[in-house]
Design a protein around this motif. Structure first.
Motif, PDB file in Angstrom:
ATOM      1  N   GLU A 266     -79.618 -47.747   4.158  1.00  0.00           N
ATOM      2  CA  GLU A 266     -80.312 -48.376   3.027  1.00  0.00           C
ATOM      3  C   GLU A 266     -79.729 -47.953   1.688  1.00  0.00           C
ATOM      4  O   GLU A 266     -79.707 -48.739   0.740  1.00  0.00           O
ATOM      5  N   ARG A 267     -79.250 -46.724   1.591  1.00  0.00           N
ATOM      6  CA  ARG A 267     -78.651 -46.283   0.326  1.00  0.00           C
ATOM      7  C   ARG A 267     -77.398 -47.091   0.011  1.00  0.00           C
ATOM      8  O   ARG A 267     -77.183 -47.515  -1.132  1.00  0.00           O
ATOM      9  N   GLU A 268     -76.575 -47.303   1.030  1.00  0.00           N
ATOM     10  CA  GLU A 268     -75.352 -48.085   0.839  1.00  0.00           C
ATOM     11  C   GLU A 268     -75.679 -49.543   0.515  1.00  0.00           C
ATOM     12  O   GLU A 268     -75.055 -50.155  -0.360  1.00  0.00           O
ATOM     13  N   ILE A 269     -76.666 -50.076   1.204  1.00  0.00           N
ATOM     14  CA  ILE A 269     -77.065 -51.464   0.978  1.00  0.00           C
ATOM     15  C   ILE A 269     -77.643 -51.648  -0.421  1.00  0.00           C
ATOM     16  O   ILE A 269     -77.287 -52.579  -1.146  1.00  0.00           O
ATOM     17  N   ASN A 270     -78.509 -50.727  -0.837  1.00  0.00           N
ATOM     18  CA  ASN A 270     -79.110 -50.829  -2.171  1.00  0.00           C
ATOM     19  C   ASN A 270     -78.078 -50.636  -3.279  1.00  0.00           C
ATOM     20  O   ASN A 270     -78.159 -51.263  -4.339  1.00  0.00           O
ATOM     21  N   LYS A 271     -77.107 -49.772  -3.015  1.00  0.00           N
ATOM     22  CA  LYS A 271     -76.036 -49.558  -3.999  1.00  0.00           C
ATOM     23  C   LYS A 271     -75.246 -50.848  -4.203  1.00  0.00           C
ATOM     24  O   LYS A 271     -74.904 -51.216  -5.332  1.00  0.00           O
ATOM     25  N   LEU A 272     -74.976 -51.563  -3.095  1.00  0.00           N
ATOM     26  CA  LEU A 272     -74.254 -52.830  -3.220  1.00  0.00           C
ATOM     27  C   LEU A 272     -75.099 -53.870  -3.944  1.00  0.00           C
ATOM     28  O   LEU A 272     -74.592 -54.639  -4.774  1.00  0.00           O
ATOM     29  N   LEU A 273     -76.400 -53.903  -3.672  1.00  0.00           N
ATOM     30  CA  LEU A 273     -77.274 -54.837  -4.390  1.00  0.00           C
ATOM     31  C   LEU A 273     -77.234 -54.581  -5.892  1.00  0.00           C
ATOM     32  O   LEU A 273     -77.237 -55.522  -6.700  1.00  0.00           O
ATOM     33  N   GLU A 274     -77.201 -53.302  -6.281  1.00  0.00           N
ATOM     34  CA  GLU A 274     -77.105 -52.956  -7.712  1.00  0.00           C
ATOM     35  C   GLU A 274     -75.809 -53.516  -8.303  1.00  0.00           C
ATOM     36  O   GLU A 274     -75.801 -54.078  -9.397  1.00  0.00           O
ATOM     37  N   THR A 275     -74.714 -53.349  -7.567  1.00  0.00           N
ATOM     38  CA  THR A 275     -73.416 -53.838  -8.043  1.00  0.00           C
ATOM     39  C   THR A 275     -73.414 -55.354  -8.183  1.00  0.00           C
ATOM     40  O   THR A 275     -72.936 -55.907  -9.184  1.00  0.00           O
ATOM     41  N   LEU A 276     -73.955 -56.037  -7.193  1.00  0.00           N
ATOM     42  CA  LEU A 276     -73.984 -57.499  -7.229  1.00  0.00           C
ATOM     43  C   LEU A 276     -74.849 -58.000  -8.384  1.00  0.00           C
ATOM     44  O   LEU A 276     -74.476 -58.950  -9.083  1.00  0.00           O
ATOM     45  N   ALA A 277     -75.999 -57.361  -8.602  1.00  0.00           N
ATOM     46  CA  ALA A 277     -76.873 -57.756  -9.709  1.00  0.00           C
ATOM     47  C   ALA A 277     -76.187 -57.508 -11.048  1.00  0.00           C
ATOM     48  O   ALA A 277     -76.344 -58.289 -11.995  1.00  0.00           O
ATOM     49  N   GLU A 278     -75.424 -56.431 -11.125  1.00  0.00           N
ATOM     50  CA  GLU A 278     -74.680 -56.140 -12.363  1.00  0.00           C
ATOM     51  C   GLU A 278     -73.623 -57.212 -12.617  1.00  0.00           C
ATOM     52  O   GLU A 278     -73.414 -57.644 -13.762  1.00  0.00           O
ATOM     53  N   ASN A 279     -72.948 -57.662 -11.550  1.00  0.00           N
ATOM     54  CA  ASN A 279     -71.962 -58.734 -11.697  1.00  0.00           C
ATOM     55  C   ASN A 279     -72.619 -60.012 -12.214  1.00  0.00           C
ATOM     56  O   ASN A 279     -72.086 -60.701 -13.098  1.00  0.00           O
ATOM     57  N   VAL A 280     -73.780 -60.337 -11.658  1.00  0.00           N
ATOM     58  CA  VAL A 280     -74.498 -61.537 -12.086  1.00  0.00           C
ATOM     59  C   VAL A 280     -74.918 -61.414 -13.548  1.00  0.00           C
ATOM     60  O   VAL A 280     -74.763 -62.346 -14.338  1.00  0.00           O
ATOM     61  N   GLU A 281     -75.430 -60.246 -13.924  1.00  0.00           N
ATOM     62  CA  GLU A 281     -75.836 -60.023 -15.315  1.00  0.00           C
ATOM     63  C   GLU A 281     -74.649 -60.205 -16.263  1.00  0.00           C
ATOM     64  O   GLU A 281     -74.774 -60.837 -17.315  1.00  0.00           O
ATOM     65  N   ARG A 282     -73.502 -59.688 -15.885  1.00  0.00           N
ATOM     66  CA  ARG A 282     -72.318 -59.791 -16.742  1.00  0.00           C
ATOM     67  C   ARG A 282     -71.922 -61.250 -16.952  1.00  0.00           C
ATOM     68  O   ARG A 282     -71.602 -61.679 -18.068  1.00  0.00           O
ATOM     69  N   ILE A 322     -83.171 -58.683 -11.785  1.00  0.00           N
ATOM     70  CA  ILE A 322     -82.571 -59.396 -10.649  1.00  0.00           C
ATOM     71  C   ILE A 322     -82.594 -58.537  -9.394  1.00  0.00           C
ATOM     72  O   ILE A 322     -82.983 -58.989  -8.315  1.00  0.00           O
ATOM     73  N   VAL A 323     -82.187 -57.263  -9.538  1.00  0.00           N
ATOM     74  CA  VAL A 323     -82.084 -56.404  -8.358  1.00  0.00           C
ATOM     75  C   VAL A 323     -83.472 -56.085  -7.787  1.00  0.00           C
ATOM     76  O   VAL A 323     -83.621 -55.900  -6.568  1.00  0.00           O
ATOM     77  N   GLN A 324     -84.476 -56.025  -8.632  1.00  0.00           N
ATOM     78  CA  GLN A 324     -85.832 -55.760  -8.136  1.00  0.00           C
ATOM     79  C   GLN A 324     -86.273 -56.849  -7.162  1.00  0.00           C
ATOM     80  O   GLN A 324     -86.784 -56.562  -6.075  1.00  0.00           O
ATOM     81  N   VAL A 325     -86.047 -58.099  -7.541  1.00  0.00           N
ATOM     82  CA  VAL A 325     -86.435 -59.209  -6.665  1.00  0.00           C
ATOM     83  C   VAL A 325     -85.561 -59.216  -5.409  1.00  0.00           C
ATOM     84  O   VAL A 325     -86.047 -59.445  -4.297  1.00  0.00           O
ATOM     85  N   ALA A 326     -84.260 -58.938  -5.587  1.00  0.00           N
ATOM     86  CA  ALA A 326     -83.349 -58.923  -4.433  1.00  0.00           C
ATOM     87  C   ALA A 326     -83.777 -57.867  -3.419  1.00  0.00           C
ATOM     88  O   ALA A 326     -83.766 -58.113  -2.199  1.00  0.00           O
ATOM     89  N   LYS A 327     -84.188 -56.699  -3.894  1.00  0.00           N
ATOM     90  CA  LYS A 327     -84.629 -55.633  -2.986  1.00  0.00           C
ATOM     91  C   LYS A 327     -85.936 -55.999  -2.292  1.00  0.00           C
ATOM     92  O   LYS A 327     -86.137 -55.680  -1.111  1.00  0.00           O
ATOM     93  N   GLU A 328     -86.808 -56.683  -3.014  1.00  0.00           N
ATOM     94  CA  GLU A 328     -88.062 -57.115  -2.394  1.00  0.00           C
ATOM     95  C   GLU A 328     -87.797 -58.154  -1.298  1.00  0.00           C
ATOM     96  O   GLU A 328     -88.421 -58.126  -0.234  1.00  0.00           O
ATOM     97  N   LEU A 329     -86.853 -59.040  -1.541  1.00  0.00           N
ATOM     98  CA  LEU A 329     -86.481 -60.027  -0.526  1.00  0.00           C
ATOM     99  C   LEU A 329     -85.853 -59.348   0.685  1.00  0.00           C
ATOM    100  O   LEU A 329     -86.108 -59.724   1.840  1.00  0.00           O
ATOM    101  N   LEU A 330     -85.027 -58.333   0.415  1.00  0.00           N
ATOM    102  CA  LEU A 330     -84.411 -57.588   1.513  1.00  0.00           C
ATOM    103  C   LEU A 330     -85.471 -56.902   2.366  1.00  0.00           C
ATOM    104  O   LEU A 330     -85.434 -56.979   3.607  1.00  0.00           O
ATOM    105  N   ALA A 331     -86.416 -56.233   1.720  1.00  0.00           N
ATOM    106  CA  ALA A 331     -87.467 -55.516   2.445  1.00  0.00           C
ATOM    107  C   ALA A 331     -88.293 -56.468   3.307  1.00  0.00           C
ATOM    108  O   ALA A 331     -88.726 -56.109   4.414  1.00  0.00           O
TER     109      ALA A 331
END
Length: 421
Positions: A266-282, A322-331
């Motif tokens: 989960e740590r690795e998965i959540n770390k990637l979600l953070e990166t993806l959300a950062e890319n979208v924000e940029r 963005i990442v908050q919603v993505a993590k909720e969808l993942l859970a």
């Protein structure tokens, strides 16, 4: 009948750069010419796939989207390079500037292809000569090959540009559709992907001719309005204009990435979600946009893929939102099987100036202040490197990040900015 009532027949060009990324690298380093060259995401990791390759590599069986290990297996002498997006963006700007010198009616659809309406341009009475001149100029000044399709509409121009590569110039007239296009497999038709082709086969549609002559009602039952649209295309009918303003249209912004290995960590998965959300924000900041629907894509170890989304009450644009919603969808939707790839997409995207968000004066001042801060941070993060065709520094995130399909569309921001100058 007076001349003023005579309507000119449309003349549309579709310009398609040949093996664009590989060709740009060869222009930058002529020693690469004539050799099997591939541009790939990450040569060191499993997620490395072939983005594009030279014709020499293709002759050995190397194909786009092929895993890098497989490409190296069938072509041991393959030269592999990571993408250099500075060079590709600079080359694209040069190319579209040349098109704009011929006519203002230019519509880019990706970094390496676009349409031109030359109906009222100089030399419109001799489009082949104009195409030859444009093709020769791009080759002479930038050392880059392209193919050009000439037709009375966008669909036929696109199909024509695929007829001869590299350095082809092809004309496709509506009266030739039955002889040239109809015998082709329907999967070769622009706008028909693998899934659509499979559905069409359910109706015994195997060629473009089969599609052109199929009952409209049956197609509408199978594919909705898109079925009718595809039938029109197969008959050479396409009324869409070449629209320079189309660069302003975007409905979703996303980022996806394959993990180095299948994982349930989960740590690795959540770390990637953070990166993806950062890319979208940029990318949202580049476009000055926000969206109100977050979609999560999960691809499992067996390649089974699911997408789940949530519609939001308000527009969002920040990584944290963005990442908050993505993590909720993942859970909620992850079945705990090993994950191979994740994707985060913000949908229902609009430019902020069009959203008209109602803010009180205090909230507005707070967000406006943050926007300046984010802009400075963005510039400091992204700015580096030299262009091949220009000496100026350019902000570019893709040279730092893993390359993604969104780059093909993100370059449209450059075109939009240049048109405003």
């Amino acid at each position: 009948m007076g001349k003023e009532t005579v309507k000119k027949r449309r003349v549309i060009f579709h310009l398609d750069m040949n093996c664009f990324y590989a060709s740009v690298e060869m222009a930058y380093n002529p020693d690469l010419k004539g050799k099997p060259l591939a541009i790939a995401g990450n040569p060191q990791e499993r997620k490395g796939i072939i983005v594009t390759s030279s014709y020499e590599a293709r002759a050995k069986g190397v194909k786009t989207t092929m895993p890098l290990w497989q490409a190296r297996k069938i072509c041991p002498e393959l030269i592999v390079m990571r993408p250099n997006f500075d060079r590709y963006r600079a080359a694209s700007r040069q190319i579209f500037q040349m098109l704009a010198e011929i006519t203002p009616i230019v519509q880019p659809v990706s970094i390496d292809e676009g349409y031109m309406d030359i109906t009222d341009a100089d030399w419109s009475d001799n489009p082949i000569h104009l195409a030859e001149t444009l093709q020769a100029r791009i080759l002479q000044e930038l050392d880059l090959p392209c193919s050009i399709g000439i037709a009375p509409n966008k669909f036929l121009a696109k199909m024509a540009s695929d007829m001869k590569k590299p350095l082809g110039i092809s004309v496709l007239r509506k009266r030739e559709v039955d002889k040239i296009l109809w015998p082709l497999p329907v999967a070769k038709m622009h706008g028909v992907g693998e899934k659509t082709a499979s559905k069409l086969e359910e109706l015994s549609i195997y060629t473009i001719g089969d599609l052109a002559n199929k009952d409209t009602y049956a197609l509408k039952q199978l594919l909705g309005i898109n079925g009718v649209r595809l039938r029109d295309r197969a008959n050479g009918i396409d009324q869409r204009p070449v629209d320079p303003e189309a660069v302003h249209e975007f409905k979703s912004i996303g980022s996806s990435q394959t993990l180095p290995h299948d994982t349930v960590d989960e740590r690795e998965i959540n770390k990637l979600l953070e990166t993806l959300a950062e890319n979208v924000e940029r990318r949202l900041r580049r476009k000055q946009a926000a969206g109100k629907n977050v979609q999560l894509m999960i691809r499992y170890h067996d390649r089974k893929t699911i997408t789940r989304s949530r519609k939001l009450h308000d527009y969002v644009e920040r990584k944290e939102e963005i990442v908050q919603v993505a993590k909720e969808l993942l859970a909620k939707h992850w079945d705990q099987e090993p994950i191979r790839l994740l994707g985060v997409t913000l949908q229902n995207v609009e430019e902020k100036k069009r959203i008209g968000k109602q803010l009180d004066i205090f909230t507005y001042e707070e967000e406006a202040g943050k926007e300046k801060l984010y802009q400075v941070m963005d510039e400091l993060t992204e700015k580096y490197g030299r262009n091949l065709f220009e000496q100026s520094q350019t902000p570019i995130e893709e040279s730092i990040l893993q390359p993604g399909t969104s780059f093909q569309k993100d370059f449209l921001d450059d075109f939009k900015i240049n048109r405003r100058k």
